[in-house]
Design an enzyme around this catalytic site. Structure first.
Site, mmCIF file in Angstrom:
data_model
loop_
_atom_site.group_PDB
_atom_site.id
_atom_site.type_symbol
_atom_site.label_atom_id
_atom_site.label_comp_id
_atom_site.label_asym_id
_atom_site.label_seq_id
_atom_site.Cartn_x
_atom_site.Cartn_y
_atom_site.Cartn_z
ATOM 1 C CD1 TRP A 79 -22.181 106.478 -24.243
ATOM 2 C CD2 TRP A 79 -21.753 104.413 -24.988
ATOM 3 N NE1 TRP A 79 -23.344 105.982 -24.767
ATOM 4 C CE2 TRP A 79 -23.118 104.715 -25.228
ATOM 5 C CE3 TRP A 79 -21.258 103.177 -25.368
ATOM 6 C CZ2 TRP A 79 -23.996 103.807 -25.834
ATOM 7 C CZ3 TRP A 79 -22.124 102.270 -25.977
ATOM 8 C CH2 TRP A 79 -23.473 102.576 -26.200
ATOM 9 C CB THR A 80 -16.750 105.477 -19.971
ATOM 10 O OG1 THR A 80 -17.821 105.940 -19.150
ATOM 11 C CG2 THR A 80 -15.501 105.405 -19.129
ATOM 12 C CD1 TRP A 127 -26.681 110.811 -16.930
ATOM 13 C CD2 TRP A 127 -28.039 110.005 -15.364
ATOM 14 N NE1 TRP A 127 -26.394 109.464 -16.779
ATOM 15 C CE2 TRP A 127 -27.217 108.950 -15.821
ATOM 16 C CE3 TRP A 127 -28.986 109.730 -14.385
ATOM 17 C CZ2 TRP A 127 -27.309 107.658 -15.335
ATOM 18 C CZ3 TRP A 127 -29.076 108.445 -13.895
ATOM 19 C CH2 TRP A 127 -28.250 107.416 -14.369
ATOM 20 N NE ARG A 148 -19.911 98.704 -21.275
ATOM 21 C CZ ARG A 148 -20.787 97.753 -21.561
ATOM 22 N NH1 ARG A 148 -21.012 97.409 -22.818
ATOM 23 N NH2 ARG A 148 -21.421 97.112 -20.599
ATOM 24 C CG ASP A 149 -16.214 101.576 -20.193
ATOM 25 O OD1 ASP A 149 -16.907 102.319 -20.896
ATOM 26 O OD2 ASP A 149 -16.692 100.739 -19.402
ATOM 27 C CD1 TRP A 157 -23.819 100.773 -14.007
ATOM 28 C CD2 TRP A 157 -25.655 101.847 -14.660
ATOM 29 N NE1 TRP A 157 -23.419 101.838 -14.784
ATOM 30 C CE2 TRP A 157 -24.531 102.510 -15.197
ATOM 31 C CE3 TRP A 157 -26.930 102.358 -14.930
ATOM 32 C CZ2 TRP A 157 -24.639 103.650 -15.991
ATOM 33 C CZ3 TRP A 157 -27.035 103.490 -15.726
ATOM 34 C CH2 TRP A 157 -25.908 104.113 -16.246
ATOM 35 C CG ASP A 171 -19.425 105.615 -16.199
ATOM 36 O OD1 ASP A 171 -20.338 105.433 -15.374
ATOM 37 O OD2 ASP A 171 -19.094 104.769 -17.046
#
Length: 533
Positions: free
Chosen positions: A121-122, A64, A197-198, A337, A67
Site C-alpha cells: 500500500w501507500t 487501476w 498507514r501511509d 473514495w 495513490d
C-alpha cells in the site's frame, strides 16, 4: 452555481488547425509502448475516435491507478511510483513511471509487485545518499504499509530497498510495528490497528535524522530514526484539540520544510482528509508551523486546503530541482473514495481507470493578515506541451456567448470584470444545444465548479455535484486559469491561493466553450486558449 435557460444553437465554427505535438508524444505513450511491450503488457485497443485518454495528464497504460507515491530524483530523472492493480480497487503493488519534464510520463513498469496475495500500500521512497541504512550510498529505500494481522488486517510499515531503481528487495519484518497490534480489544484499539498507514519519510538536515509521519484514525504519529531501520515514536499531532472541526481520518500525510517569500522558514504538516461531514473539502489539508526534532506545533489548528474540488486526494509534494528551498512540486490522485471503486468510461474505451492531476508548483506566501499559505500554479513546462495560443483581447457579455473554437483538451486563461452581474464565469464541455455543460464561475462570495449539468446517468457523480471555495464577496474581478482534459477540469484562481479539481467525463459533443454573465454584463479580457493534441 448553475443558471439553466433555454438557449438557441450557438455552435462554434469549425475548429481551426494548430501546429501541436502528437498525443503519443504529449502523454508519454510513445515511449511507454516499447517498455510495456518488453514487459508483456499491451496498450488498450480502443479506436482513436472513441478514446477518452487524457492528453496531458499522467494515466496508467492499463488497469487501476490509485495513490501516487512521492517522486524521487534518480540518475538525473524523475521516478513517479503509484499504486496499481489489474482490477478496480483490487490488491496490487507499486508501478513506476518516468518523466523528464513533469508533463509527459512514460516507461511504465512494475516496481514492487504483489507477492503471495500480500499487497503493498501507500508509503514513500527516499534516496539514501549518506548510506544511513547500510545498503549503499544512493540506494532507494521504500517504507510502505502492508497488512499483516489476521481478520483485522493489522497495518504495519515494511522496508524495501533497491540499488538500480528496477528491482526491490523486501526486509522480512516490519520496521515500524503497529502499537495497537495483537493486543487490540476495544473498538477504538481495533480501529487504530486498522488505521496505521501511509508512512511519509523525510530527512531532517538540522538534526541528521530521518522523520516518518504515519496516518492514524484521528491524528498523525511521528517517528524518528538514524538508519531507516530502527524507529522511535516521539509525538502525535492531534487536530481535534480545542474543539476543532472533525475532518475525518488522516491518510497519506506529508511533511516538509519550505522558505516563504519573505525569507522566513517554516515546516508544513499535511494529510488527505474526508471533511465532508463538516462541510469542508475532501482533499489535502495542511498546517504551517514549527518542528523541534520531536514535535510539530502550530498556532492555528484550523487547516488550510491545497485544493477545494472533489478530486485531488492522496497528494504528494517534493522539492523542485531548480529551487528546492522555495518551490515544491505537487500532484494528486484525481478521484474520491465516495465513488472511486466503480467502473468508469475509460475502462471501456481505453482499458484503464484513474489519472493524476497536472504537476503544480507550490510556494509559501505571507498573507496580509500575517498567516502563511501555499499558492499553486501548473509547472511551466505544461505551456511548452500545449499548442500555439489564440487570444480574444476583450469581449462584453450579457447572458452567454460562445468562443470561436471548441475542443475537449486545452488550457483556457482569462480575466473577468463586472459591476452589476451576480453570476459570472465560463461553461466548458457544452453541447451545441447546452443540454450538457460544466460551469466555472463566481457567485455570492464563492468561486465554484458545477459539474451537475454534465452528469452521466451511467457514471454519476451525484450528489457530489458542485465544489466551491470562499472568495472576497466584494470582489468584482477574477483571473481564471482552467485546464480541461477529456475527463477532468482543474481551475486555478487568481494567484493560485484557491484551486478546484474535478473529474468530468466529457462526451464526444461536449466541445463548446461559453462565457456567461447573468443579471448584468461582464467584461472578459485576455481570453487565451492553448489546445492539446
Amino acid at each position: 452555481m448553475s443558471k439553466e435557460n433555454e438557449m438557441p444553437d450557438l455552435s462554434a465554427p469549425e475548429e481551426p488547425k494548430f501546429s501541436r505535438r502528437s498525443m503519443m508524444a504529449l502523454t508519454g505513450l510513445g515511449a511507454a509502448a516499447g517498455a510495456m511491450a518488453a514487459g508483456g503488457l499491451a496498450l488498450p485497443t480502443a479506436r482513436a475516435a472513441e478514446s477518452l485518454r487524457a492528453r496531458f495528464h499522467m494515466t496508467p497504460p492499463h488497469g487501476w491507478l490509485c495513490d501516487g507515491q512521492r517522486p524521487i530524483e534518480f540518475n538525473g530523472r524523475t521516478y513517479f511510483f503509484y499504486l496499481h492493480s489489474d482490477t478496480n480497487h483490487g490488491d496490487g503493488g507499486w508501478d513506476v513511471s518516468v518523466t523528464d519534464d513533469l508533463v509527459a510520463f512514460g516507461e511504465n513498469r512494475v516496481a514492487i509487485p504483489l507477492r503471495d496475495s500480500f499487497p503493498v500500500w501507500t508509503g514513500s521512497a527516499v534516496v539514501d545518499e549518506r548510506n544511513t541504512a547500510g545498503f549503499g550510498a544512493g540506494a532507494i529505500i521504500v517504507l510502505a504499509t502492508q497488512p499483516t494481522g489476521g481478520v483485522r488486517r493489522k497495518q504495519e510499515q515494511y522496508l524495501y530497498w533497491s540499488l538500480d531503481g528496477a528491482s526491490f528487495t523486501q526486509h522480512p519484518d516490519p520496521v515500524i510495528r503497529n502499537p495497537n497490534g495483537d493486543s487490540a480489544v476495544t473498538p477504538e484499539e481495533i480501529d487504530n490497528a486498522e488505521w496505521f498507514r501511509d508512512p511519509k519519510v523525510v530527512w531532517d538536515e538540522a538534526r541528521s535524522q530521518w522523520v516518518c509521519v504515519i496516518g492514524r484514525r484521528k491524528y498523525l504519529s511521528i517517528y524518528v530514526s538514524g538508519n531507516l531501520r530502527d524507529w522511535s515514536w516521539v509525538s502525535n499531532f492531534d487536530y481535534l484539540e480545542n474543539g476543532a472541526a472533525d475532518l475525518g481520518g488522516m491518510e497519506c500525510p506529508d511533511f516538509f520544510q519550505i522558505t516563504a517569500d519573505d525569507g522566513s522558514t517554516h515546516w508544513v504538516l499535511a494529510a488527505s482528509m474526508d471533511a465532508y461531514a463538516s462541510g469542508l473539502p475532501m482533499t489535502y489539508a495542511y498546517w504551517v508551523g514549527d518542528w523541534d526534532g520531536t514535535r510539530f506545533s502550530t498556532n492555528n489548528l484550523v487547516p488550510q486546503w491545497l485544493d477545494w474540488g472533489w478530486d485531488w486526494y492522496a497528494a504528494v509534494t517534493w522539492p523542485s530541482s531548480q529551487d528546492p528551498d522555495h518551490v515544491r512540486n505537487a500532484l494528486g490522485w484525481m478521484n474520491n473514495w465516495k465513488y472511486a471503486a466503480r467502473d468508469v468510461p475509460t475502462d471501456v474505451t481505453d482499458g484503464y481507470n484513474g489519472q493524476m492531476s497536472v504537476v503544480r508548483q507550490i510556494r509559501l506566501m505571507r498573507q496580509p493578515d500575517g498567516w502563511y499559505s501555499l499558492l499553486s500554479t501548473p509547472v511551466p513546462a505544461l505551456r511548452d506541451a500545449l499548442g500555439a495560443p489564440e487570444t480574444i483581447a476583450r469581449r462584453e457579455v450579457s447572458d452567454r456567448w460562445a468562443l470561436p473554437w471548441k475542443g475537449r483538451a486545452y488550457e483556457l486563461e482569462l480575466d473577468i470584470e463586472w459591476s452589476t452581474a451576480n453570476n459570472v464565469g465560463v461553461s466548458v464541455g457544452c453541447t451545441p444545444d447546452d443540454s450538457r455543460h460544466t460551469n466555472i464561475g463566481v457567485f455570492d462570495g464563492k468561486v465554484y465548479v458545477d459539474r451537475g449539468p454534465a452528469d452521466r446517468s451511467d457514471y454519476s457523480f451525484l450528489p457530489y455535484r458542485q465544489a466551491e471555495a470562499p472568495i472576497d464577496p466584494q470582489a468584482r474581478y477574477v483571473h481564471l486559469r482552467i485546464l480541461v482534459d477529456m475527463q477532468s477540469v482543474e481551475v486555478f484562481v487568481n494567484a493560485g491561493h484557491t484551486v478546484l479539481s474535478q473529474q468530468v467525463y466529457f462526451e464526444a459533443d461536449d466541445t463548446v466553450i461559453r462565457l456567461y454573465a447573468y443579471d448584468g454584463s461582464a467584461t472578459f479580457s485576455n481570453v487565451t486558449w492553448r489546445p492539446a493534441a
